[in-house]
Scaffold this active site. Structure first.
Site: not given
Length: 239
Positions: A101, A70, A8, A190, A44, A46, A151, A50, A11
């Site tokens: 999340t 995502e 992922n 996660h 993801h 969003r 998942e 963000r 970030h």
């Protein structure tokens, strides 16, 4: 069965967006992860944009790895997925005020809302996944909705220790076995790190782990390629 690693890259975009501009580039991160042995890329998009942006998704579609998008269960996000047609779409819960999340999607409580979204995505050839808690009601909802993948949220496992962590691990293993028996491929993610990934990776039915925040954080110290390779090594050793 070889356990797949999805990286992922959200970030990387978080760091970029802190100052604006183009650096660091999530596309470059995706290519670096591929070179280090990642099997897929997760991003993801969003609702508030963000970190990952619409332009990022457009560019990531060109990466020669499967893209797992995502997304929240909204008409806007379904429309974006149908326009880009990523390999997979993982429907996740999303609240504007959360930092990340914070739990699994309540698939059981939102079956009527999810059903047409799942159908539209599946009809477009997108592999649909639900990000859920390892709980019987949620797995049963996934079975009823006909999704090919779930998942499991591993945050509770990651943030517990001792007997509480062992109990959560057992719950994940039980639900992974149930999903597999019903033709659903179980994934997990996660809060996974070098230190806690092995017991999850050792669950035989789990086919893929999606890991982001830890790898991007570790990359500050060792580089993203080294972080991905080390995670890959630890996952493989657990199998």
């Amino acid at each position: 069965m070889t356990l797949r690693l999805g990286v992922n890259i959200d970030h990387v975009a978080t760091v970029r967006n802190a100052r604006g501009g183009e650096h660091p580039d999530p596309l470059r991160a995706a290519l670096c992860a591929q070179a280090a042995g990642a099997d897929g890329i997760t991003a993801h998009l969003r609702e508030d944009r963000r970190h990952i942006t619409d332009r990022d998704i457009e560019r990531l579609m060109g990466v020669p790895l499967p893209l797992n998008l995502e997304m929240a269960a909204t008409d806007e996000m379904v429309g974006i997925a149908l326009r880009h047609r990523p390999y997979a779409a993982c429907i996740v819960p999303e609240r504007r005020e959360e930092r990340t999340t914070e739990g699994g999607l309540d698939a059981d409580g939102h079956r009527e809302t999810l059903a047409p979204m799942v159908k539209a995505l599946a009809d477009a050839g997108i592999r649909v996944s639900l990000f859920i808690e390892p709980a019987l009601a949620q797995v049963e909802a996934a079975i009823a909705l006909g999704v090919p993948v779930v998942e499991f949220h591993t945050g509770r496992y990651a943030h517990r220790s001792g007997q509480a962590q062992a109990a959560e691990l057992a719950r994940i293993a039980d639900m992974a076995a149930l999903a597999h028996r019903n033709g659903i491929e179980p994934h997990a993610g996660h809060g996974l790190t070098f230190d806690n990934v092995a017991p999850i990776a050792a669950i035989p039915q789990i086919a893929e782990l999606n890991i982001g925040h830890f790898l991007i954080g570790e990359a500050i110290f060792t580089g993203l390629g080294a972080a991905v390779r080390e995670m890959r090594t630890r996952m493989d050793a657990a199998r």
